[in-house]
Design an enzyme around this catalytic site. Sequence first.
Site, short mmCIF file in Angstrom:
data_model
loop_
_atom_site.label_atom_id
_atom_site.label_comp_id
_atom_site.label_asym_id
_atom_site.label_seq_id
_atom_site.Cartn_x
_atom_site.Cartn_y
_atom_site.Cartn_z
CB ALA A 1 28.23 24.40 31.27
CB CYS A 2 30.58 26.56 27.65
SG CYS A 2 30.15 25.09 26.69
CB SER A 3 30.59 30.14 31.75
OG SER A 3 29.99 30.77 30.65
#
Length: 373
Positions: A155-157
């Site tokens: 995801a966002c990481s």
Amino acid sequence: MHNVVISGTGLYTPANSISNEELVQSFNTYVHQFNRDNAEAIERGDVQALTESSAAFIEKASGIKSRFVMDKDGILDPQRMAPSLPERSNDEWSVLCQMAVGAAEQALQRAGKTAADIDGVIVACSNLQRAYPAIAIEVQEALGIAGFGFDMNVACSSATFGIQNAANSIQLGQARAILMVNPEVCTGHLNFRDRDSHFIFGDAATAVILERADLATSEHQFEVVSTKLLTKFSNNIRNNFGFLNRAAPEGIGAPDKLFVQEGRKVFRDVCPMVAELIGVHLEENQLNVADVKRFWLHQANLSMNHLIVKKLLGREASVEEAPVILDTYANTSSAGSVIAFHTYQDDLPKGSVAVLSSFGAGYSIGSVILRKR
């Protein structure tokens, strides 16, 4: 074991931008139409009336003023409210590949490298265009890179996790240099008919060249001092779209097949986790928070970033210490922190310590300590 540096970064920005005012006009047109079409049911109490959005509400809630998008007309069409990106033939480069190549070419130029210098490609992003073949292998082919490629999603990481994967391969001698790219068409999984989230995302792609320090010649080098990752399962950010949806057709088109989140819970959970991880990471490397000249944080919500840095510094951070690109790019998932890094790095003096950090669904958190060479 080889020392590793980031020697180049790149950014692909779509040509189209949507302001808060434009987005609100489209959303409110939809709201008025919905309320008119369901007036009787709303009167009976069977259907809940929708509430208008406003540019002021969006900026106060998020800090976002505009966002870049791969398609503007489809998003702003009140009858559609989704990007219009026609399928391409298998003989054409995919949308994600096109974006990734645009960012990669800039990163290669800044690093002073060519495709022949790269031994691997990692595509790390929140939403992959297809299951297989890997987008990374397509990017590898488009750029003429030998070696290997693979996709990954945290995801966002995804970018910080991708940086650790690349750094590990280089440290162990498995590659001289690796291209790590983050193509994000976040508008493709955003529900533009949901008042609480219709403004959150934008589209962009970033690229990072990591290589052996002894082979680097770039003027834009940052030593990868250390990386630290953390995941903890949570349903507070979720997207249930996937290939198994066809095996349960009753759920097709349901809201959870797009981005959904419990924003207040995410804020409450994630901010202290991120501050703690970065603080511990610095301590493990015999560094004080005061040693950090810049924080390139995930660009999801301005209040989150302010709180995280305040927890670390014990005071409000200046815009130089924690630069913001969220206002013009919105949340671009894994690309956000790298956009901030790419945009706000050249002014740092040599020897400066900085932190690149991401956080998002999973929960997933990444911290990368860098030192400018």
